[in-house]
Structures are given as structure tokens and as C-alpha cells.
Write an enzyme that holds these catalytic residues in place. Structure first.
Site, short mmCIF file in Angstrom:
data_model
loop_
_atom_site.label_atom_id
_atom_site.label_comp_id
_atom_site.label_asym_id
_atom_site.label_seq_id
_atom_site.Cartn_x
_atom_site.Cartn_y
_atom_site.Cartn_z
CG ASP A 183 -3.06 7.43 9.07
OD1 ASP A 183 -3.41 6.24 9.01
OD2 ASP A 183 -2.94 8.17 8.08
CD GLU A 197 -2.52 -1.06 2.77
OE1 GLU A 197 -2.43 0.00 3.43
OE2 GLU A 197 -3.15 -2.05 3.16
#
Length: 283
Positions: free
Chosen positions: A73, A62
């Protein structure tokens, strides 16, 4: 000029991602999926790091599109993304790293919040991603019912589209999300932000079971991410999932490294550890 759009699919109608996941299944193991922001710590170095990830055993990488407001995140990936943004990373750089992953022999995905893709232009991004050799994209903050433009663009260019499910997802949400996904379904093992953890969340296996029930007979793979930080944890997840997704652990090794050589060595060794776990979990 044929007038036909470029496509991520091969002549048999499959993408590198789909073939990579099928190959792992045929080999009796879970696939290993690694994550790294493009341009971290700089463009040239990030290309060397993703090559080390593939050499160490990542079936899929990714490639993160750095974003200034990464709400899902944790601190490790935020630090990595901040470094990439400070280095001036652009969407064109992201596509260059995608090309490097594909050239190294792994399937390449882009992981991106929706806003940067929307700003770039949905149809243009899909076309450029397919041209770069990418298989598709993971869009963690895009809901399937709001993804009409993205669905149209990915259909036009044969790209996989990966949506997320979580332990809080209702059965109806699971059916909607899995029905819209192509390539695999991303099962977030817990509620919260990304980051390494001492143990895999107890909710992960139950979520995979529920997701497979929603998928039915299509056989769409289910891959698990969030919190996996060791070969032992990879083996645990590989016991019930089709793929093991690791991000913060790779980023942390680059952050801790004194130089690029140390970073690629650490990342390669970590990928080998995780790949062995992905095999061991199926034995």
C-alpha cells in the site's frame, strides 16, 4: 441444526459478487469496485462512508482489514489504515462493515493481507465472513500454491477468492492464478504500491489481454486496479476490463474532509463520477 456450513452462495450457486459483475456486463458497462479500510476514520463513520460509496454507484466494496505492515500500500492507504488501527479496529469491526455493505445492496469483499486471516483462524474467518454476508476476499500477498487451507475454507463456505496478477506475471503464473481464482482476477495495472496517478499505466490493457488468454473459455472477469483516480481514467479502463477498482481516491477524500458530512458528500460525488466513467467506457 443441519450440520451444513453457512455459505455465501445463493440457491443458484452464485455469490452477490458474481451476480453484480454479471449485471454490469448485461447493462453494457464495467463494474465499479471501491475500497475503504474498516474503522476509517472510526467504525461508525466508515459504515456511513461505505453507504455513500454504494449510493454513488459502487457495485462492490472492498472492506480493508487494517494491518500494521501494509507492504503493497502507498502512503494514502497507509494513512487511512493507521487511522483505523489507532481507532482500535478489530476483525469483528471489519465484519460489521461487511454487513453494512451487504445491507446497502452491494457485494462485499474483504481485502486483507494473509497474516491477520491466519491469526484469526482460516476456517473461522471464512465462516464468519459468509455469515456477515460477504462474497469473499482479496488476499494480495497469498500465492495460490500456498493457499491450500484458504482454498479448502472458501470451498466449504462458497466464498469467492481473488488473487492478483501483475505485468511481471509469466504465462505460467497467469494460468496458475486464474485457475485458482473465483469471482474475478485482480489485475494490478503496474508494478508498485497503491495510490492515485496522473495516467493509467500503459501495461494495464496488455495485462488484461494476457490474463483473458490464460482464463480461456471460463469467462472469469478481469478487474483492474492501482492508480485510477478520475472518471476519465475509469472510462479508459472500462474500455477493456470487466471492473474498475479504486481505493486511494476514496481514502484521500475522507482524509481531506473537515467532517463526516463532507466526507460522505465527497465520496458519493466521486463514486458518481467513476460510475459514469465505467458506463462511458463501453459506449
Amino acid at each position: 441444526m443441519t450440520g451444513q456450513p453457512n455459505t455465501a452462495q445463493d440457491a443458484d450457486g452464485t455469490t452477490p459478487l458474481q451476480r453484480g459483475l454479471a449485471r454490469a456486463k448485461d447493462e453494457g458497462r464495467a463494474a465499479l469496485i471501491g475500497y475503504l479500510p474498516a474503522g476509517f476514520p472510526d467504525l461508525a463513520s466508515s459504515i456511513e462512508v461505505v453507504r455513500a460509496m454504494v449510493a454513488g454507484g459502487c457495485d462492490v466494496v472492498e472492506v480493508g482489514l487494517p494491518y500494521s505492515d501494509p507492504t503493497m500500500d502507498g502512503p494514502t492507504i497507509q494513512r487511512a489504515a493507521d487511522r483505523a488501527l489507532a481507532a482500535g479496529t478489530t476483525p469483528a469491526d471489519v465484519l460489521r462493515v461487511v454487513e453494512a455493505v451487504a445491507e446497502a445492496g452491494a457485494a462485499a469483499l474483504v481485502m486483507s493481507y494473509w497474516n491477520p486471516i491466519d491469526r484469526y483462524g482460516t476456517a473461522r474467518f471464512a465462516a464468519d465472513l459468509a455469515s456477515a454476508g460477504g462474497s469473499g476476499a482479496i488476499t494480495p500477498d497469498l500465492l495460490p500454491e500456498e493457499a491450500g487451507e484458504w482454498m479448502e475454507a472458501t470451498d466449504a463456505h462458497g466464498l469467492d477468492r481473488i488473487f492478483l496478477v501483475a505485468p511481471s506475471s509469466t504465462d505460467e503464473r497467469l494460468r496458475l492464478t486464474t485457475g485458482a481464482s473465483r469471482g474475478f482476477v485482480y489485475a494490478a495495472s503496474l508494478m508498485g504500491v497503491t495510490g492515485t496517478r496522473a495516467a493509467v499505466a500503459s501495461t494495464a490493457e496488455k495485462l488484461v489481454v494476457r490474463t483473458r488468454q490464460a482464463i480461456g473459455d471460463s469467462g472469469l472477469p478481469v478487474c483492474v486496479g492501482l492508480g485510477i483516480s478520475s472518471g476519465e481514467q475509469a472510462a479508459e479502463v472500462a474500455g477493456y476490463a470487466d471492473g474498475v477498482i479504486v481505493g486511494a481516491g476514496f481514502c484521500q477524500r475522507v482524509l481531506d474532509a473537515a467532517d463526516l458530512g463532507a466526507a460522505t458528500a465527497a465520496v458519493g460525488a466521486f463514486a458518481e463520477e467513476l460510475a459514469e466513467g465505467a458506463r462511458a467506457g463501453r459506449r
